[in-house]
Design an enzyme around this catalytic site. Structure first.
Site, short mmCIF file in Angstrom:
data_model
loop_
_atom_site.label_atom_id
_atom_site.label_comp_id
_atom_site.label_asym_id
_atom_site.label_seq_id
_atom_site.Cartn_x
_atom_site.Cartn_y
_atom_site.Cartn_z
N GLY A 18 -10.04 9.99 -15.33
CA GLY A 18 -11.32 9.82 -16.18
C GLY A 18 -12.63 10.73 -15.84
CB SER A 109 2.58 8.78 -14.55
OG SER A 109 3.44 7.78 -14.16
CB SER A 110 6.81 12.21 -14.76
OG SER A 110 6.32 12.03 -13.32
CB CYS A 111 6.99 6.68 -12.88
SG CYS A 111 5.92 5.60 -13.75
CE1 TYR A 138 0.66 3.02 -14.24
CE2 TYR A 138 2.66 4.68 -14.43
CZ TYR A 138 1.41 4.30 -14.49
OH TYR A 138 0.42 5.24 -15.09
CE LYS A 142 -0.31 3.53 -17.99
NZ LYS A 142 -1.44 3.63 -18.74
CG ASN A 167 3.63 13.41 -8.55
OD1 ASN A 167 3.23 12.29 -7.94
ND2 ASN A 167 4.86 13.84 -8.98
CG HIS A 181 -0.06 9.19 -6.68
ND1 HIS A 181 -0.91 8.70 -7.29
CD2 HIS A 181 1.21 8.42 -7.29
CE1 HIS A 181 -0.78 7.97 -8.08
NE2 HIS A 181 0.63 7.88 -8.29
NE ARG A 213 8.33 12.52 -6.42
CZ ARG A 213 9.30 11.97 -6.53
NH1 ARG A 213 10.40 13.00 -6.86
NH2 ARG A 213 9.97 11.03 -6.08
CG ASP A 274 13.77 9.81 -0.24
OD1 ASP A 274 12.86 10.28 0.33
OD2 ASP A 274 14.76 10.09 0.35
#
Length: 313
Positions: A18, A109-111, A138, A142, A167, A181, A213, A274
């Site tokens: 932000g 996010s990519s998760c 999470y 999303k 990330n 992170h 990553r 991991d």
């Protein structure tokens, strides 16, 4: 269309993403940015959010506000991660529609993507496999936000989109050892170890170091936000990433080389910590709209290491 005279509400303006968005928008000449401290406006309270929107007559909303954290935080507080994020997104999306907001951008996010993909993940592969267990709460929140936006665009012809970055790192990052992170955690642990007296400077890290990553400087994402703020897109979900992808071990070795080559790095080899083995994003869609990262990773890493050093003197 959104322009630099539009009233733009940036939710979560004090966080890393932000604050970067505010910086970039100001730099590009946006004059009417709207922010509010979370102590004055609880985004989980729908009544308060509606009252705030009606008083400001907002043209565009950028949702950078979220409950976020690293692997251990996600494991420890799953109820908070799903509940807080669902409430924040739902309130901001529904209120944006009822108050006739012209443009909305949601960040995730990519998760959100399945855990077992080894090739770069395309946007249409969402919900095609099981999620990584450690951040499932999470991710589900999303995904719900993404599907809400798709539904609103389909039913009401709104111009809302979701930008999904890899990330992130950069100024105003979270360096808390338990909740940050991986990249800020590496910088902090290796720098603090470099200050120890004696020959044995050992840094102990979670996991095996093998997961890959992808990383991107937060200002690159802020630039992507401004870029897509002005652009009409056919797709509502767009990946934002970079060409930089390495193993956690390689990142650790690079940070060590830049801070103190004498440090010894040891992983605890706990595979449960991991996370997914790879989370590389396919960027073809973003590139098709003429957006591409311009990050110089080595230079950007030098800058955050220097920022951290200065903050701990």
């Amino acid at each position: 269309m959104i322009n630099n005279q539009s009233k733009i509400f940036v939710a979560g303006h004090k966080g890393m993403l932000g604050s970067s968005i505010i910086r970039i928008l100001k730099k590009k000449g946006y004059k009417k940015l709207i922010t509010i401290d979370k102590k004055k406006l609880d985004l989980r309270n729908q009544t308060s959010v509606k009252k705030f929107f009606k008083s400001k007559k907002i043209d565009a909303v950028i949702i950078a506000a979220a409950k976020v954290g690293g692997i251990k935080a996600n494991i420890k507080y799953p109820a908070n991660f799903i509940s807080d994020n669902l409430q924040i997104q739902t309130n901001l999306i529904t209120t944006s529609y009822s108050c006739k907001v012209k443009k909305l951008i949601l960040f995730g996010s990519s998760c959100i993507y399945p855990k077992h993909y080894n090739r770069p993940i395309k946007e249409n592969q969402i919900m095609t496999g099981v999620l990584e267990e450690t951040n499932e709460s999470y991710a589900i929140a999303k995904i719900t936000g993404i599907k809400m936006i798709e539904a609103f665009n389909k039913q009401y012809n709104t111009d809302y989109i979701c930008l999904m970055p890899c990330n992130l790192f950069g100024p105003n990052d979270n360096y808390d050892t338990q909740n940050s992170h991986f990249l800020p955690a590496l910088v902090k642990k290796i720098y603090l170890a470099s200050k120890k007296k004696g020959k044995k400077k050992i840094v102990k890290l979670w996991g095996t170091g093998k997961p890959l990553r992808e990383v991107l400087h937060v200002d690159e994402v802020a630039n992507a936000c401004e870029f897509f703020l002005r652009k009409k897109t056919k797709k509502s979900l767009i990946n934002i990433g970079s060409s930089i992808e390495m193993s956690i071990k390689n990142y650790a070795d690079l940070v060590k080389k830049k801070i103190d080559p004498e440090i010894l790095i040891k992983f605890n080899n706990d595979k449960k910590l991991d996370g997914v083995m790879r989370k590389k994003l396919n960027l073809d869609l973003a590139n098709s709209y003429k957006w591409k990262s311009k990050m110089n990773f080595s230079k950007a890493l030098d800058e955050i290491i220097m920022d951290f050093k200065n903050s701990y003197r």
